[in-house]
Scaffold this active site. Sequence first.
Site, PDB file in Angstrom:
ATOM      1  N   GLY A   5      10.752 -14.555  -1.028  1.00 31.04           N
ATOM      2  CA  GLY A   5      10.204 -13.233  -0.755  1.00 31.04           C
ATOM      3  C   GLY A   5      10.922 -12.595   0.424  1.00 31.04           C
ATOM      4  O   GLY A   5      12.090 -12.888   0.692  1.00 31.04           O
ATOM      5  N   CYS A   6      10.229 -11.747   1.123  1.00 31.85           N
ATOM      6  CA  CYS A   6      10.821 -11.055   2.268  1.00 31.85           C
ATOM      7  C   CYS A   6      11.389 -12.046   3.269  1.00 31.85           C
ATOM      8  O   CYS A   6      10.699 -12.949   3.725  1.00 31.85           O
ATOM      9  CB  CYS A   6       9.761 -10.180   2.934  1.00 31.85           C
ATOM     10  SG  CYS A   6      10.344  -9.363   4.432  1.00 31.85           S
TER      11      CYS A   6
END
Length: 228
Positions: free
Chosen positions: A55-56
């Site tokens: 993810g981020c």
Amino acid sequence: MKRLGRLMLPMAAAAMTLAGCGMPVQAAEKAVLAPAPKQFANEGMGLKTAVFAGGCFWGIEAVFSHVKGVKSAVSGYHGGNAATATYEQTNTGVTGHAEAVRVVYDPKVVRYDELLRIFFSVGADPTLHNRQGPDRGSQYRAALVPMNAEQRKVAAAYLGQMEASGVWNSPIVTKIEKYRKFYKAEKYHQDFMLKNPRHGYIQTWDKPKIDALKRLYPSHYRSNFVPG
């Protein structure tokens, strides 16, 4: 999608509206105590490198930057080619890149299998396909990128152990990806949590990851953020 907003960024970056890790719109995910690895990594002497996508990259970088034995955690892109290794292009979701973090660590202090456990406990949900938290798209997939045969063996064993553990109610979808080339992200993404501790996304999604790391793995946690 995440928006950098009014951050202390370089003038050229600040002049642009960039999309990426999502704006906080819901409560943070709950941490999960992943199973203790049954297969230990035998990595020998000297510093080692591994790549994780989850993810981020702001949050994954922050988690590993608070783990004892990690010498550096650098945000970047993995899976595509050099021509598309930019934040703006990666966030189209069609470049093949994932937001990823390159971790350099001392296996005498923290083994690769221990990093895997930490990653899946507080960093990434292994049951989510092409998304994490509020962020959607293939660039936010969770993936393990081993750098050698030992890491690949340990990663495969741990994914299998996770699937059989019953800890997660849904199937494990995280994949092992072949290492291609890691491209370091733009300067304003590096050590993002350290530089922007009050950013809304950090407060909502990433600070809880660090709190969970401290709570679940006190022997691995270090209070200072080690810059990449």
